[in-house]
Design a protein around this motif. Structure first.
Motif, PDB file in Angstrom:
ATOM      1  N   ASP A  51       0.832  -1.206   0.000  1.00 25.05           N
ATOM      2  CA  ASP A  51       0.000   0.000   0.000  1.00 25.05           C
ATOM      3  C   ASP A  51       0.867   1.258   0.000  1.00 25.05           C
ATOM      4  O   ASP A  51       0.552   2.237  -0.692  1.00 25.05           O
ATOM      5  CB  ASP A  51      -0.919   0.008   1.227  1.00 25.05           C
ATOM      6  CG  ASP A  51      -2.035  -1.017   1.119  1.00 25.05           C
ATOM      7  OD1 ASP A  51      -2.319  -1.456  -0.013  1.00 25.05           O
ATOM      8  OD2 ASP A  51      -2.617  -1.375   2.166  1.00 25.05           O
ATOM      9  N   GLU A  67       3.870   1.564  -1.215  1.00 24.68           N
ATOM     10  CA  GLU A  67       4.482   1.685  -2.542  1.00 24.68           C
ATOM     11  C   GLU A  67       3.470   2.270  -3.536  1.00 24.68           C
ATOM     12  O   GLU A  67       3.828   3.091  -4.394  1.00 24.68           O
ATOM     13  CB  GLU A  67       4.966   0.316  -3.022  1.00 24.68           C
ATOM     14  CG  GLU A  67       6.129  -0.257  -2.221  1.00 24.68           C
ATOM     15  CD  GLU A  67       7.422   0.529  -2.411  1.00 24.68           C
ATOM     16  OE1 GLU A  67       7.488   1.359  -3.350  1.00 24.68           O
ATOM     17  OE2 GLU A  67       8.356   0.321  -1.622  1.00 24.68           O
ATOM     18  N   ASP A  68       2.216   1.855  -3.424  1.00 25.06           N
ATOM     19  CA  ASP A  68       1.172   2.411  -4.285  1.00 25.06           C
ATOM     20  C   ASP A  68       0.994   3.905  -4.030  1.00 25.06           C
ATOM     21  O   ASP A  68       0.800   4.692  -4.969  1.00 25.06           O
ATOM     22  CB  ASP A  68      -0.151   1.687  -4.050  1.00 25.06           C
ATOM     23  CG  ASP A  68      -0.136   0.264  -4.597  1.00 25.06           C
ATOM     24  OD1 ASP A  68       0.724  -0.027  -5.441  1.00 25.06           O
ATOM     25  OD2 ASP A  68      -0.994  -0.538  -4.176  1.00 25.06           O
ATOM     26  N   ALA A 101       3.791   5.749  -5.687  1.00 24.47           N
ATOM     27  CA  ALA A 101       3.599   5.774  -7.137  1.00 24.47           C
ATOM     28  C   ALA A 101       2.552   6.815  -7.518  1.00 24.47           C
ATOM     29  O   ALA A 101       2.694   7.518  -8.529  1.00 24.47           O
ATOM     30  CB  ALA A 101       3.178   4.389  -7.629  1.00 24.47           C
ATOM     31  N   MET A 102       1.510   6.938  -6.709  1.00 24.90           N
ATOM     32  CA  MET A 102       0.475   7.927  -6.975  1.00 24.90           C
ATOM     33  C   MET A 102       1.031   9.345  -6.819  1.00 24.90           C
ATOM     34  O   MET A 102       0.680  10.249  -7.584  1.00 24.90           O
ATOM     35  CB  MET A 102      -0.716   7.702  -6.028  1.00 24.90           C
ATOM     36  CG  MET A 102      -1.911   8.602  -6.318  1.00 24.90           C
ATOM     37  SD  MET A 102      -3.334   8.241  -5.255  1.00 24.90           S
ATOM     38  CE  MET A 102      -3.784   6.619  -5.869  1.00 24.90           C
TER      39      MET A 102
END
Length: 385
Positions: free
Chosen positions: A350, A352-353, A356-357
Motif C-alpha cells: 500500500d 508503494e502504491d 507511485a500515486m
C-alpha cells in the motif's frame, strides 16, 4: 346563503389555524429534539454551573409548549386569522432563534451572536406589519380562503416557511460546536460507537474535537486503529484538555483523562503529564497508546519506534494496530536499518502504491485530493499533509 358563507369562512379560518399550528409544532419539536438538543443542554449546564441536567425529550416538549402559548397570546391580541395568521407565530420563532443563538465560546463568556442586537428593530417592523394586517383583514375577499390550496393557505405556508428558514439561518449552526456537544453527550451515555460516528465524514475539526474523539477511541480500544481516520490539528497538545483551546463544555473533564490516569496539574504539558502517571495494569494499554499516538501526532517517528516495544510485542506473529504498522512502514523507508521483527507485506504494498500515486500527479492540489480519496484515513496522509 349568508349562513352557509359564514360556515365556509369559519371552516377556512379553522383549517388555516390548524395547519399553521401543526407546522409550527412539528418544526419546533423536531428542531429542539433532533438538532439543537445538545446546544440547549450545554447552555443549561453552563448557566446553572453544572447544578442541573437537561432532558432531551422533556426539554423539547416544555419549550415547544411554552412557545405555542406565546403564539396563543399574540393571536388573542391581534386576532389575525386569514392570510396573515402565520405572523402570530413570529414572536415564538424569534424566541426559539434567540434561545439557540449563543456564540461558539459561550462556555467561557456567555453572549449571543451579533444579529440579536437587531431584535428591537425586528419587533418594530413586526408591529407595523401586524397593525397594517389587522387594518386590512376586514377587507380581504372571502373567496381567497376557499379550498385547500386557497390564497390564504399558500400565503400562510409561505410565511411559515420563511420564518423557519430565518430560525435555521440565524441560530447557531456551527458544525464543529455541534459535533463536540454531541460527542460529549455520547460520552456521558457511554455510547462510544455513537460518539465516533459524529461527523466522521466531515473534514472540519478543532483541537477540542480531536481531544473528545481521542477519548472516545481510547474507551472503545480503537485509538491506534482509527485516530488518523479523522481530521487532526494541534499535534499531541490536542490529546488532553487545557481549559482553553482544548476543553469540554458540559462533560466532566476528569472523564477525559480516565482512560489514561490521573488528572494533570494546571499548565502541565502532555509530555510532562504522561511521564508522571503511575502505570497500573488497568491503565497501561491506554497510557501506552496515548504516548505512542502523541509521538505520531508530532511526527516523531524515531521516538515512536524506540518506545514501541515498551508497550507492544513486535514480531512476525504479532499483529500491531493499523496506524502503528503504517508508522513502522514509514520508518523502514526512512532508515537503512529495518525495524527488527516487523514485517507487513500488505502495508508495504500500500505504501508503494501511495508513492507511485505521488509521482503520477504533478499538480500539488490534485495530488493531495487524489491521495486523500485513496489514503486519507492512514497515518501516511497525515504525515505528508
Amino acid at each position: 346563503m349568508s349562513g352557509v358563507a359564514q360556515n365556509e369562512k369559519n371552516n377556512s379560518t379553522v383549517a388555516i389555524r390548524v395547519t399553521c399550528a401543526i407546522a409550527f409544532l412539528l418544526f419546533t419539536f423536531s428542531y429542539l429534539y433532533f438538532y439543537q438538543c445538545d446546544l440547549i443542554g450545554a447552555q443549561q449546564h453552563v448557566l446553572s454551573q453544572g447544578q442541573t441536567s437537561y432532558s432531551r425529550l422533556i426539554g423539547a416538549v416544555i419549550i415547544t409548549a411554552v412557545l405555542y402559548l406565546v403564539h396563543l397570546g399574540v393571536y388573542g391580541i391581534t386576532k389575525l386569522s386569514k392570510q396573515t395568521h402565520a405572523l402570530t407565530f413570529f414572536p415564538s420563532l424569534l424566541l426559539l432563534c434567540l434561545l439557540t443563538s449563543p456564540k461558539n465560546n459561550f462556555d467561557q463568556h456567555f453572549s449571543l451572536t451579533t444579529w440579536t442586537w437587531f431584535i428591537p428593530v425586528l419587533l418594530i417592523i413586526y408591529v407595523i406589519i401586524v397593525y397594517s394586517s389587522m387594518q386590512w383583514q376586514p377587507y380581504e375577499s372571502e373567496k381567497w380562503g376557499t379550498g385547500l390550496l386557497s390564497k390564504w393557505s399558500w400565503v400562510n405556508m409561505l410565511i411559515m416557511a420563511l420564518m423557519f428558514i430565518f430560525v435555521g439561518v440565524f441560530s447557531n449552526g456551527n458544525d464543529i460546536l455541534h459535533y463536540r456537544l454531541h460527542i460529549e453527550r455520547c460520552l456521558k451515555e457511554k455510547d462510544y460507537a455513537g460518539a465516533l460516528a459524529v461527523g466522521e465524514r466531515s473534514l472540519v475539526t478543532d483541537s477540542s474535537l480531536v481531544m473528545l474523539r481521542a477519548s472516545a477511541l481510547a474507551r472503545a480500544h480503537q485509538l491506534p486503529e482509527r485516530l488518523f481516520e479523522y481530521p487532526l490539528v494541534g499535534g499531541s497538545s490536542s490529546l488532553l484538555p487545557n481549559g482553553k483551546s482544548v476543553r469540554c463544555v458540559s462533560h466532566d473533564p476528569g472523564d477525559i483523562y480516565r482512560p489514561v490516569g490521573a488528572i494533570p496539574k494546571e499548565k502541565m504539558t502532555v509530555d510532562e503529564y504522561l511521564k508522571t502517571i503511575k502505570i497500573t495494569h488497568q491503565t497501561r494499554a491506554a497510557y501506552g497508546d496515548y504516548v505512542l499516538c502523541a509521538y505520531l501526532l508530532d511526527k516523531k517517528i524515531d521516538k515512536f519506534a524506540s518506545e514501541l516495544r515498551q508497550y507492544y510485542k513486535v514480531d512476525s506473529a504479532t499483529v500491531l494496530p493499523k496506524h502503528y504498522r503504517e508508522a513502522l512502514t514509514l520508518y523502514n523507508h526512512q532508515h537503512a536499518a529495518k525495524y527488527e521483527g516487523f514485517v507487513d507485506e500488505v502495508c508495504e504494498a500500500d505504501y508503494e502504491d501511495l508513492q507511485a500515486m505521488r509521482k503520477k500527479y504533478h499538480n500539488a492540489r490534485e495530488c493531495q485530493t487524489r491521495l486523500r480519496d485513496a489514503y486519507g484515513k492512514t497515518y501516511w496522509y497525515y504525515y505528508l499533509y
